[in-house]
Motif scaffolding. Structure first.
Motif, short mmCIF file in Angstrom:
data_model
loop_
_atom_site.label_atom_id
_atom_site.label_comp_id
_atom_site.label_asym_id
_atom_site.label_seq_id
_atom_site.Cartn_x
_atom_site.Cartn_y
_atom_site.Cartn_z
N ILE A 114 0.86 -1.19 0.00
CA ILE A 114 0.00 0.00 0.00
C ILE A 114 0.89 1.24 0.00
CG2 ILE A 114 -1.99 -1.08 1.11
CD1 ILE A 114 -1.05 0.09 3.75
N PRO A 115 0.43 2.35 -0.58
CA PRO A 115 1.30 3.54 -0.72
C PRO A 115 1.80 4.10 0.60
CG PRO A 115 -0.62 3.70 -2.15
CD PRO A 115 -0.85 2.51 -1.28
N SER A 116 1.00 4.02 1.66
CA SER A 116 1.38 4.65 2.93
C SER A 116 2.64 4.03 3.54
CB SER A 116 0.23 4.55 3.94
OG SER A 116 -0.06 3.20 4.24
N CYS A 117 2.98 2.80 3.13
CA CYS A 117 4.16 2.13 3.68
C CYS A 117 5.47 2.68 3.12
CB CYS A 117 4.09 0.63 3.43
SG CYS A 117 2.79 -0.22 4.35
N ALA A 118 5.38 3.50 2.09
CA ALA A 118 6.59 4.02 1.46
C ALA A 118 7.40 4.89 2.42
CB ALA A 118 6.24 4.81 0.21
N THR A 119 6.73 5.53 3.37
CA THR A 119 7.41 6.44 4.31
C THR A 119 7.45 5.89 5.72
OG1 THR A 119 5.31 7.62 4.68
CG2 THR A 119 6.76 8.45 2.94
N ASP A 120 7.37 4.58 5.87
CA ASP A 120 7.34 3.99 7.21
C ASP A 120 8.57 4.35 8.04
OD1 ASP A 120 4.89 2.89 7.01
OD2 ASP A 120 5.52 0.80 7.21
N GLU A 121 9.73 4.30 7.45
CA GLU A 121 10.96 4.58 8.21
C GLU A 121 10.99 6.02 8.70
OE1 GLU A 121 14.46 1.54 6.93
OE2 GLU A 121 14.10 3.20 5.53
N GLU A 122 10.59 6.98 7.85
CA GLU A 122 10.55 8.38 8.28
C GLU A 122 9.52 8.59 9.38
OE1 GLU A 122 10.54 7.30 5.26
OE2 GLU A 122 12.02 8.36 4.04
N THR A 123 8.35 7.95 9.21
CA THR A 123 7.31 8.06 10.22
C THR A 123 7.76 7.47 11.55
OG1 THR A 123 5.59 7.94 8.50
CG2 THR A 123 4.92 7.51 10.77
N LEU A 124 8.41 6.31 11.48
CA LEU A 124 8.90 5.67 12.70
C LEU A 124 9.92 6.55 13.41
CD1 LEU A 124 8.97 3.21 14.57
CD2 LEU A 124 10.73 2.23 13.08
N ALA A 125 10.76 7.24 12.67
CA ALA A 125 11.75 8.14 13.28
C ALA A 125 11.06 9.27 14.04
CB ALA A 125 12.68 8.70 12.21
N LYS A 126 9.99 9.84 13.43
CA LYS A 126 9.25 10.90 14.11
C LYS A 126 8.54 10.37 15.36
CE LYS A 126 8.42 13.43 9.80
NZ LYS A 126 7.37 13.89 8.83
N ILE A 127 7.98 9.17 15.24
CA ILE A 127 7.29 8.58 16.38
C ILE A 127 8.27 8.32 17.52
CG2 ILE A 127 6.12 6.49 17.17
CD1 ILE A 127 4.78 6.34 14.40
N SER A 128 9.43 7.78 17.19
CA SER A 128 10.44 7.49 18.21
C SER A 128 10.90 8.77 18.90
CB SER A 128 11.64 6.78 17.58
OG SER A 128 11.26 5.55 17.00
N LYS A 129 11.08 9.83 18.14
CA LYS A 129 11.49 11.12 18.71
C LYS A 129 10.42 11.66 19.65
CE LYS A 129 13.08 15.73 17.34
NZ LYS A 129 13.36 16.63 16.17
N SER A 130 9.16 11.54 19.23
CA SER A 130 8.05 12.01 20.06
C SER A 130 7.95 11.21 21.36
CB SER A 130 6.74 11.91 19.27
OG SER A 130 5.63 12.22 20.09
#
Length: 618
Positions: free
Chosen positions: A460-476
């Motif tokens: 699915i298209p939303s998985c293309a940015t999983d690593e960037e999203t995970l980095a933001k989540i981890s920072k938060s």
């Protein structure tokens, strides 16, 4: 301007040039210390509330004194009782049997229909011993306009509504706010994110001046500040530390895997019972809901879906049954995520609109749509603006939200099958577990860029940015004092499951997903609309309804329901290691039966033992 209470316990404006000093209220150990009406204390005792929570002990005395309140409190911290009890207390005190006429005294605004039903249930339970003096109406349900007008004709004491529905009723002359004593905006930070800004501004013009206002929110963002200027007059701001304390009971893990391995992992987790208790599985969209549900059906794993296409009554009933332990797995699509600003929310709505138009074009090329897919959406009472008629595959509920507000009880694990688009959405998702002092776990699947689009049927298209999203989540989460620990499943140990996973995935085709989606909506509409009056008169019959039944869109392969021992060398314990909170697997049923037979002196079917030897054995 500040206010005092008159003889009707109604707020009254008085002039003052000095700002009152704000003091932090002292914690109380019992509800009897709050000076609430005795009838409300009876209801509290019946519900077995032991002592007030932090938000209750802080907010209730301030509300009873007539102050406006802006409080930050986590869902599940008891905030519904914190604003409901003082509102009911004021209404009971203002009741005058000799006075003529009846007016609505309390208006509670919420962002979603699910939360409206939950709040209504709480208000009714707290007023159970009031002898019918307080009548509460939930006006968010979709029903005939004449029925709605009849329910509001006698001016119920408390009205629970979304801002859009409340504004439409006021403009239609159905809801009169002239006698309002208290206004509550629950999940205030969400209300504007759902596009209710124009409705709230219109309501601010008709709400009488000086009405006591309580704003409850999980965060104190710019949206809440805007609401404060619209409705509040010198509010007391309460910031509680419960959120940080409860975060300590939550363990967070992430698994980096391929797109098809998501299905492999969730199959192994549920089939081997590596997670015990109730689980909420969050997915990216509605199609994903049904694809995952039908995939799990292949292995005899039952689950129910929750999304914006289902009728509101069905969604509410599904949540109630989940809380009553009728079923343990809910697959929820979180379409209305918390984006963080109205600008981003509008972008998302435009994106959803574009996606819907794309789906319509696909249907036009594939053939004529089914009968239930050609309905036109007519404007209804409750929409602030009339909607244009257009063809849609299915009508989605814009006032649907599952990651915030809804009180899911005793959730052991939140499984992010698909990562959310923002860190804020992630925070609210995992807030469904580790509540009220209980422990919980959040497990998320992340697709590395190197593995994206490697398995196109499940991509699915939303998985293309999983690593960037995970980095933001981890920072938060780091700012909150939390860490997301990486967890490595031994995927080689699951190789024996791969061919079964692939076999099940091949069965769940795009056409099968579409058929299951349509069938589910037809069934839930039947339950929700045709039987609604019957269920109101016979509430016990609701227990017979199930939302986790098989879709029958895909032939269930019975052999997949059994896991042979040879598929898992070394047992389930070898798949995971470390302290992750996973449960242990019970012994194989057939092998356990053989051991019992050996213990009794039996050898099984292949060889018959000497009966004389068995008789001589003592």
């Amino acid at each position: 301007m500040k206010r005092k209470l008159n003889d009707r316990d109604a707020p009254e404006a008085v002039s003052s040039d000095t700002k009152p000093e704000e003091k932090k209220p002292e914690a109380v150990s019992s509800f009897t210390d709050l000076n609430l009406d005795s009838r409300l204390l009876q209801a509290i005792t019946k519900q077995e509330f032991s002592r007030p929570t932090s938000v209750q002990s802080a907010a209730i005395p301030l509300a009873l004194s007539g102050r406006d309140i802006l409080a930050r409190a986590k869902t599940g911290s008891g905030k519904t009782a914190a604003y409901t009890l003082p509102l009911l207390h004021k209404i009971l005190r203002s009741k005058n049997p000799t006075s003529g006429g009846h007016k609505t005294a309390g208006l509670i605004l919420v962002p979603t229909r699910e939360l409206a039903a939950q709040v209504t249930k709480a208000v009714v339970s707290f007023s159970a011993f009031c002898g019918g003096l307080i009548r509460t109406e939930n006006v968010t349900r979709k029903e005939d306009e004449k029925v709605l007008r009849a329910r509001l004709a006698d001016a119920p004491d408390v009205v629970v509504a979304t801002p859009g529905r409340a504004n439409a009723l006021v403009e239609a002359g159905v809801l009169d706010l002239e006698g309002l004593l208290g206004l509550v905006v629950d999940e205030a930070d969400l209300v504007l994110s759902y596009g209710h800004d124009e409705d709230l501004k219109a309501l601010a013009n008709v709400v009488p001046r000086g009405v006591q206002t309580v704003l409850m929110s999980a965060t104190l963002r710019a949206e809440v500040e805007e609401l404060k200027t619209l409705f509040c007059n010198d509010p007391v701001v309460l910031e509680l530390d419960e959120t940080e304390k409860e975060d300590r009971n939550l363990k967070q893990y992430v698994v980096k895997c391929g797109e098809d391995e998501k299905f492999l992992l969730i199959y192994a987790i549920f089939m081997l019972k590596l997670i015990k208790g109730k689980v909420i599985v969050f997915v990216a969209d509605i199609d994903r809901c049904y694809r995952l549900k039908m995939f799990l059906e292949q292995f005899g794993i039952r689950s129910c879906v929750l999304n914006s296409e289902l009728p509101a009554n069905s969604r509410i009933h599904a949540v109630e049954e989940f809380n009553r332990n009728v079923y343990d797995i809910i697959i929820a699509s979180d379409e209305n995520e918390i984006i963080g600003s109205e600008e981003k929310s509008s972008k998302r709505r435009k994106k959803d609109k574009a996606a819907e138009e794309e789906e319509e074009e696909e249907e036009a090329t594939e053939g004529a749509p089914a009968e239930n897919e050609t309905e036109q959406v007519a404007p209804e009472l409750g929409d602030s603006q009339p909607k244009k008629k257009k063809r849609r595959r299915h009508e989605r509920d814009a006032e649907y939200g599952i990651s915030r507000g809804i009180d899911f009880k005793n959730v052991s694990c939140v499984l992010n099958f698909d990562l959310p688009s923002t860190s804020k959405s992630y925070t609210h998702r995992i807030g469904r577990t580790a509540r009220a002092g209980k422990t919980g776990m959040a497990l998320s699947f992340c697709i590395p860029k190197t593995l994206y689009r490697k398995h196109k049927p499940t991509s699915i298209p939303s998985c293309a940015t999983d690593e960037e999203t995970l980095a933001k989540i981890s920072k938060s989460q780091t700012k909150r004092g939390q860490t997301i620990e990486p967890y490595d499943f031994d995927m080689k140990r699951l190789d024996g499951f791969r061919y079964r996973m692939a076999d099940a995935l091949r069965s769940v085709t795009r056409i099968a997903v579409r058929e299951a989606r349509s069938r589910e909506i037809r069934q839930e509409l039947l339950k929700s609309e045709k039987l609604k009056r019957h269920f109101e008169e016979n509430p016990e019959d609701l227990a017979a309804l199930r939302h986790d039944g098989e879709t029958h869109a895909v032939r269930v392969q019975q052999h997949l329901k059994h896991v042979p021992e040879y598929l898992l060398p070394g047992g389930a314990k070898s798949v995971v290691g470390g302290d992750v909170g996973f449960g242990k697997i019970g012994e194989n049923r057939i092998r356990a039966a053989r051991k019992r037979n050996v213990a009794k002196g039996r050898k099984g079917k292949k060889g018959k033992g000497d009966p004389l030897k068995s008789l001589g054995r003592k």
